[in-house]
Design a protein around this motif. Sequence first.
Motif, PDB file in Angstrom:
ATOM      1  N   MET A 129      54.759  79.820  62.882  1.00 16.84           N
ATOM      2  CA  MET A 129      55.780  78.774  62.869  1.00 16.84           C
ATOM      3  C   MET A 129      56.303  78.579  61.450  1.00 16.84           C
ATOM      4  O   MET A 129      55.524  78.527  60.504  1.00 16.84           O
ATOM      5  CB  MET A 129      55.183  77.445  63.373  1.00 16.84           C
ATOM      6  N   SER A 130      57.618  78.500  61.312  1.00 16.37           N
ATOM      7  CA  SER A 130      58.217  78.259  60.008  1.00 16.37           C
ATOM      8  C   SER A 130      58.654  76.805  59.906  1.00 16.37           C
ATOM      9  O   SER A 130      59.359  76.293  60.764  1.00 16.37           O
ATOM     10  CB  SER A 130      59.417  79.188  59.812  1.00 16.37           C
ATOM     11  N   TYR A 131      58.224  76.160  58.832  1.00 19.82           N
ATOM     12  CA  TYR A 131      58.569  74.756  58.597  1.00 19.82           C
ATOM     13  C   TYR A 131      59.687  74.605  57.572  1.00 19.82           C
ATOM     14  O   TYR A 131      60.225  73.521  57.391  1.00 19.82           O
ATOM     15  CB  TYR A 131      57.343  73.987  58.095  1.00 19.82           C
ATOM     16  N   LYS A 132      60.003  75.687  56.858  1.00 19.19           N
ATOM     17  CA  LYS A 132      60.964  75.641  55.737  1.00 19.19           C
ATOM     18  C   LYS A 132      60.564  74.561  54.734  1.00 19.19           C
ATOM     19  O   LYS A 132      61.392  73.807  54.228  1.00 19.19           O
ATOM     20  CB  LYS A 132      62.390  75.394  56.256  1.00 19.19           C
ATOM     21  N   THR A 133      59.253  74.510  54.472  1.00 23.44           N
ATOM     22  CA  THR A 133      58.702  73.483  53.577  1.00 23.44           C
ATOM     23  C   THR A 133      57.661  74.116  52.664  1.00 23.44           C
ATOM     24  O   THR A 133      56.873  74.967  53.100  1.00 23.44           O
ATOM     25  CB  THR A 133      58.057  72.331  54.384  1.00 23.44           C
ATOM     26  N   ILE A 134      57.668  73.678  51.412  1.00 23.96           N
ATOM     27  CA  ILE A 134      56.706  74.149  50.414  1.00 23.96           C
ATOM     28  C   ILE A 134      55.841  72.980  49.966  1.00 23.96           C
ATOM     29  O   ILE A 134      56.341  71.875  49.695  1.00 23.96           O
ATOM     30  CB  ILE A 134      57.436  74.735  49.180  1.00 23.96           C
ATOM     31  N   LEU A 135      54.536  73.205  49.888  1.00 26.73           N
ATOM     32  CA  LEU A 135      53.614  72.234  49.298  1.00 26.73           C
ATOM     33  C   LEU A 135      53.450  72.580  47.825  1.00 26.73           C
ATOM     34  O   LEU A 135      53.102  73.722  47.480  1.00 26.73           O
ATOM     35  CB  LEU A 135      52.259  72.276  50.002  1.00 26.73           C
ATOM     36  N   SER A 136      53.714  71.631  46.956  1.00 23.30           N
ATOM     37  CA  SER A 136      53.582  71.868  45.522  1.00 23.30           C
ATOM     38  C   SER A 136      52.857  70.692  44.878  1.00 23.30           C
ATOM     39  O   SER A 136      52.549  69.686  45.518  1.00 23.30           O
ATOM     40  CB  SER A 136      54.959  72.066  44.875  1.00 23.30           C
ATOM     41  N   GLY A 137      52.597  70.824  43.598  1.00 23.10           N
ATOM     42  CA  GLY A 137      51.943  69.775  42.811  1.00 23.10           C
ATOM     43  C   GLY A 137      51.768  70.284  41.399  1.00 23.10           C
ATOM     44  O   GLY A 137      51.786  71.502  41.159  1.00 23.10           O
TER      45      GLY A 137
END
Length: 501
Positions: free
Chosen positions: A1-9
Amino acid sequence: MSYKTILSGSLYQESHSFNPIPTGRDQFQIAFGQEALDAYRGTRSVLGGVIDTAEAAGFSVIVPASFRAFPSGIVDDAVYAEFKAAMLDAARHGGFDAIVLALHGAMVTTAHDDPEGDLIRSLRDIVGPTVPITAGLDLHAHVTPYTLAACDFLTGYKTNPHADMAETGERAMRGALAMLAGRFEPVCVSVHFPMLTLGQDRTDEEPLMGLHARVRALVETSGLFDISIFNVQQFLDVAHMGQTVIAYGNGQAEPAWDAAHEIADALWAARDELVGVLPDIHTCLTRAAEPGRTRPVVIGDQGDRVAAGGPGDSTFVLNTLLADFPALRAALPIRDAASVRRCRDAEIGDMVELSIGGRYSTETPPVSAACRLLARGSNVDVVIKGPAMGGVSVATGPYAVVQLGQVRIALTELPLTYLDPRFYEALGIPVAEQQVVVARSGYHFTLNYADSGDCMTCDTVGMTAYRPAEQPFTVARPFYPVDKIAYQPVTAVRRRRLPGG
């Protein structure tokens, strides 16, 4: 599944193992969620590069936390634990395609010699082997096999002074996007050996300028995705400290193997050229006193560089100015919480008896004198001009500005680098009116003051002077040039296969 979201920090602090002042939570600028996202979007920082590149590609970005502090002593592990908890909680919630981190890479805490490696490993344990994890690091990072084993793609700055922080975030993001698109199957070859670079490690000067040119040529001609040279922070007393060269092939190990060893061999061959010689303080101040000079001389205080983890309270330059160059108009910073507190009860224009600096930097004594109070306050938010860290906002914390003879002294409770003229301007000290301006930085200030003055890095005394034989290393040794050891590089290979590959 593609969310088109990146987790960053972003976790950013460079530790100095011999600075006795611990780095607590009060020294960090901390932001969570939307505040962190908004604070770094469009900035010349690694996190800014990640955000801008992701959003330009049609991805949204989640930033659970950003923790940033100037270099200083070892970090209270509770601070790292707070950041880590925020990141792991977000990872458990899911809803993202990849993790792209903005890290420094040379942090040490009271419980971890390699917190960045611990963070990446912990994230990997949650998301499993198929979610891409990439990171952008400072080129002074302490890169370990432990970090590389859990990270799919790790890239470092290519410039010192650092002019490509945002571009490094962009590369880290592009690596993740290429993996998601099935265009990049990272094969990492790392070569490590125990050696320090000492003073001749600008990438716009030889020998590193030539080495980085070779890196660019190899990437262009060999089909490699990236090569990074990590010239480790020189004041880390940790195991396996030294130089690391990392090359990333795309599905093939041989080109990366050859390139990593070619650059590592050349770096070792240039080991003695990387020990530099800097001008002394009298040379720098004599230049500032030249008749007819119209621009200030901006001095990088090599011995007490907050940008390298120094305490920022050295009086070496101040004592020299007062004793030998009393007519020079000068501005310099000193970290001194007690003096700042003493100024709180005084009125602007009052004479205040102070004992300034020299508490931790004991090579020269404190300066005891009656100083005129020019300004004081609880905080100023400085938006850095750049190009180094351009657009990033830095809180000064409580401060006071006092005049002693011809010297304006910026007193703060926090360690600050003054790598940008806006630090002084924000405190009411016009840079253009000075003959001497002091930065607690050895390299990056030269970019940001280039249009304000003539920059000179000065061989001063202190914890961040390049004299490793005089530092109390107990864990990191042996390393060259303190120990005359043979070249015995350690090579590691890490391959990531795409699902179904």
